[in-house]
Design an enzyme around this catalytic site. Structure first.
Site, PDB file in Angstrom:
ATOM      1  CG  ASP A   1     -56.253  75.947   3.816  1.00 30.72           C
ATOM      2  OD1 ASP A   1     -56.369  75.053   4.673  1.00 30.72           O
ATOM      3  OD2 ASP A   1     -57.196  76.641   3.398  1.00 30.72           O
TER       4      ASP A   1
HETATM    5  N1  URA Z   1     -59.630  79.446   6.486  1.00 25.20           N
HETATM    6  C1  URA Z   1     -59.269  78.883   5.302  1.00 25.20           C
HETATM    7  O1  URA Z   1     -60.096  78.685   4.425  1.00 25.20           O
HETATM    8  N2  URA Z   1     -57.977  78.580   5.140  1.00 25.20           N
HETATM    9  C2  URA Z   1     -57.010  78.818   6.052  1.00 25.20           C
HETATM   10  O2  URA Z   1     -55.836  78.533   5.821  1.00 25.20           O
HETATM   11  C3  URA Z   1     -57.412  79.396   7.271  1.00 25.20           C
HETATM   12  C4  URA Z   1     -58.732  79.698   7.463  1.00 25.20           C
END
Ligand code: URA
Length: 229
Positions: free
Chosen positions: A101
């Site tokens: 993310d």
């Molecule tokens: N899980 C998440 O919630 N976000 C990420 O970026 C990677 C794994």
């Protein structure tokens, strides 16, 4: 690989330019004119453009320490794409094997070898990813057991696969998962009544984030590449 991709890998052409080259009828595969961008070809096929042999560039494998407020897509959307950080030829033709993310930092693996990244991403391969997680509330004593059994994420049909939780301190843990569902780590903690306030990926399979500063990258070693072959 697809013929248009092979042409991109062996010339300076973009995917669109490769497709129009194919339409022009100047490309031959093993002596026969081919106009099909989707045709599957292999290194041992003889592929020529106006009689000149094409040889595909070697695949590239990179690790990058992703900074905050960058996105793993190769199109800028809301935040800049992290591909701007990689100063290699045709960086935007590569892809991330397991996205993070915008507000997650840490290890991303970037390549133009789809078969290799499949071994990292495919749920069937059960490749382990290790995340350092900072939480809003203290971690509860039964959290590790819940993650070991699997938790129900909103909108999913089945429980999460068994995950390992290692407590570092009251509000900091290491979580190892073998899946890569959308926002998986954040949703797993939401499912047990907690909230992720910081997230950082430290490891994918046997490959650990090296001593790279935020935004720095390097090529993987042969040994690291072979981890997912
Ligand atoms: N899980 C998440 O919630 N976000 C990420 O970026 C990677 C794994």
């Amino acid at each position: 690989m697809r013929l248009d991709k092979f042409i991109c890998k062996s010339t300076e052409l973009t995917r669109t330019e490769a497709k129009s080259l194919l339409k022009s009828g100047k490309v031959r595969v093993n002596g026969e004119i081919s106009k099909s961008a989707a045709m599957q070809v292999h290194e041992n096929n003889e592929i020529t453009v106006e009689g000149q042999n094409l040889t595909a560039r070697q695949s590239r494998y990179i690790m990058l320490h992703k900074p905050l407020d960058t996105i793993c897509s190769n199109v800028d959307e809301g935040y800049p794409s992290l591909f701007h950080l990689i100063d290699v030829d045709k960086a935007f033709d590569m892809h991330v094997a397991g996205r993070l993310d915008a507000d997650t930092t840490g290890l991303v693996l970037i390549t133009d070898d789809g078969r290799w990244s499949h071994n990292i991403i495919s749920p069937k391969k059960q490749c382990e990813k290790v995340y350092r997680v900072w939480l809003r509330d203290n971690v509860k004593p039964d959290s590790a057991e819940k993650f070991k059994i699997g938790v129900q994420l909103q909108g999913e049909k089945s429980l999460t696969l068994p995950a390992k939780l290692q407590v570092v301190s009251e509000k900091e843990v290491l979580l190892t998962i073998t899946e890569g569902k959308y926002h998986q780590v954040k949703r797993m903690f939401a499912a047990i009544g907690n909230k992720v306030v910081g997230l950082h990926r430290e490891q994918i399979g046997g490959v650990k984030l090296a001593e790279l500063s935020l935004g720095e990258w390097r090529y993987l070693t042969e040994e690291e590449v072979s981890e997912f072959c």
